[in-house]
Structure formats: C-alpha cells, structure tokens
Enzyme design. Sequence first.
Site, PDB file in Angstrom:
ATOM      1  CB  THR A 193       8.225   1.443 -10.739  1.00 26.92           C
ATOM      2  OG1 THR A 193       9.372   0.608 -10.951  1.00 26.92           O
ATOM      3  CG2 THR A 193       7.078   0.919 -11.564  1.00 26.92           C
ATOM      4  CG  MET A 238       5.821   3.452  -2.928  1.00 32.73           C
ATOM      5  SD  MET A 238       5.453   1.954  -1.918  1.00 32.73           S
ATOM      6  CE  MET A 238       7.060   1.242  -1.634  1.00 32.73           C
ATOM      7  CG  HIS A 239       8.876  -1.256  -7.835  1.00 27.73           C
ATOM      8  ND1 HIS A 239       9.808  -0.648  -8.640  1.00 27.73           N
ATOM      9  CD2 HIS A 239       9.573  -1.723  -6.757  1.00 27.73           C
ATOM     10  CE1 HIS A 239      11.015  -0.750  -8.091  1.00 27.73           C
ATOM     11  NE2 HIS A 239      10.888  -1.390  -6.949  1.00 27.73           N
ATOM     12  CG  ASP A 240       3.955  -4.096  -7.065  1.00 25.64           C
ATOM     13  OD1 ASP A 240       4.500  -4.187  -8.184  1.00 25.64           O
ATOM     14  OD2 ASP A 240       4.152  -4.910  -6.152  1.00 25.64           O
TER      15      ASP A 240
END
Length: 321
Positions: A193, A238-240
């Site tokens: 991520t 923007m991990h998620d």
Amino acid sequence: MKTRVIIDTDPGQDDALAILLALSADAVLDVAGVTTVAGNVEVAQTSVNALRICQLAARGEIPVYCGCAQPILRPLHTAEFICGPDGLAGMDLAPPRQAAQAEHAVSFLIRELRDSDVNLTICALGPLTNIALALLQAPDVKAKIDRLVIMGGARDLGNITAAAEFNFFVDPHAAAVVFNAGLPITLCPLNVTYQAVATLARLKDFDPRGAVGGPIVSMLMRERPGGAALGGDAGHPMHDPCVIAWLLWPELFEGRDCHVVIETAEGPTVGRSTIDWWARSGLPTNAHVIGTLDADAMFARIAQSVGLLDAAPFRQAKALS
Ligand code: BDR
Ligand code: CA
C-alpha cells in the site's frame, strides 16, 4: 453477477476513498452494508463518517452498523495525528441526515451472512475486532464467506511501531483469530500500500470541481502530517483503496500464498505480522499476500470510477430510487 460485499471500516481518509470506490463500482459490487469499528478515531466518529461518505456518494440507502468501541484486549489507539480530529481532515463533509442502524455490527455480520442466498466477500479496512467476534460467536458463518480481503500487516517495517502496521497493532488478538480461522484471505500489507501514494501526478484525473471529486482532491492535497519521513513517498498512501481495487482489478496486483502469523504478546513486536514470503517455515499457507501493484493504473481507474459518482445520471438515478 455482482459480488456481494460487506465493508468493515474505521474511516479514516483512505477508508473514505475505498468506500467511495466500492460505491462507484455499482455495476460490479453489491454493498450489503458498512460496519464500523474503532480505529483511526473512536467508533462513534467512524460511524458518523461512514454515513457522511455514503451520503456524499448519494447512497444514503446503504445501511451503516456501528460496531466495537474497543479492541478485544488492548486499550484503543487512535490516529488523529494522521487523519485529523474527525478522521476525515480536508474533506469538510456535511453532517449525516441518516442515523446508523440500531443493530450492532457484529449481529449484522452474523445475520447477513446466515440469511444471504449468496456467499459474501468481506472487505476489512480497519482493526479486525468486529470480524473476529462474529467468527467466534457464530463459526457457522464461515461457510458463507467467500473471501476476506484485508488491509493490514507489513512484510517489513510497520507504520505505528517499528514492527507493526496500525490495524494489526490496534487489535492483534482479533487479527490472530481471523488468520487462524481457515478462511480464504487476500492481504494487502503496508509494503504494497506504500506503493499507492496519491502523488500530484496521480491526482490529475480526479475532478476537483465535482461534488465527490472535490472533497477527495482537497483531502489528498492536504499536507501529509509527518510527510515521507513516516514511510512511503510524499503524498498520502491510499492503503485501504487497494482492497477494493484488488476486487475490481486483480490483474493490477501480484502476490503469492504465504503463512502469516500475528504477534499477540505485549512488547516491542506486538501486532507484527510475520509473513513467510519465502516459505521457509514449511507451515501451511493461510493468505494470498500481495507484493506489488501497478499504482499508476490503479489511480487512473479509481479516478474514472469515482468520477461516475459525480455524473448527473448516476446522482439522479440514485436520488429517484
Ligand atoms: C491502516 O491504518 C489506518 O490508519 C488506515 O486507514 C489503514 O487502514 C494503514 O496502516
Ligand atoms: Ca482503515
């Protein structure tokens, strides 16, 4: 046929973009509900935020269920220092007109899984407390889960401690329950991520004048507290959204099946995910772990997809339905 999903989340800025992406992919994903958990901010605020995000997307009909206020054993750690006092710094969203459902998120997870005619995919964007409790309370629901797609863990260093990634650090016991449940898991750890940083170049396709594009751009143009010194690159990781993007466009990602174990013992490594990338342990694999993604392509596709939420026909159709 659409993939029926539940989004378990602690919004959170990157959670917000992930939810908007899922809602924009209406033709492919059928969102049964959004369940909230304490993480980035307290659960009362993550619930308000989930409602605000659904409202922004003109999807106020999506039910939001408020979940666990505390991790299973550890005291709650939150992350206002990254995402701001309300969790959504920079978005400046209106208060929600709808309220969260009366039913608790864990009850909803169990009821929805049991009652659904089709199996569901669970998108886990926060600490795994709700999901672990649902699996412990009603192990029969495992039969109705096609896959858990999880943002959490790290193949190398953490972001909240040297060893641990935030979601697994907040509730390592819940993460251990989930990884021991024998379910199909796809894991998007930090090392992938961090490849998904919202750089200026990657933001160019978002519409800053759009009702939805505007708050996204404003949130992502805001200076990142700590900057690249906290890992990744300049710009917000923007991990998620990687979780939703993997469901929509798996061809952009590469990974391999691994054995993953979560450290639950208190100490400097609590919450660490040991990912046996090179299969040295000989232990059975329990997760498909993503290692790389084509981040430029992912951002271009996210911009195009969330752009649909700003398109007049979409907003009109949702307002009328
Ligand atoms: C994860 O922690 C949260 O702060 C983010 O929303 C993401 O889910 C990254 O470590
Ligand atoms: Ca999150």
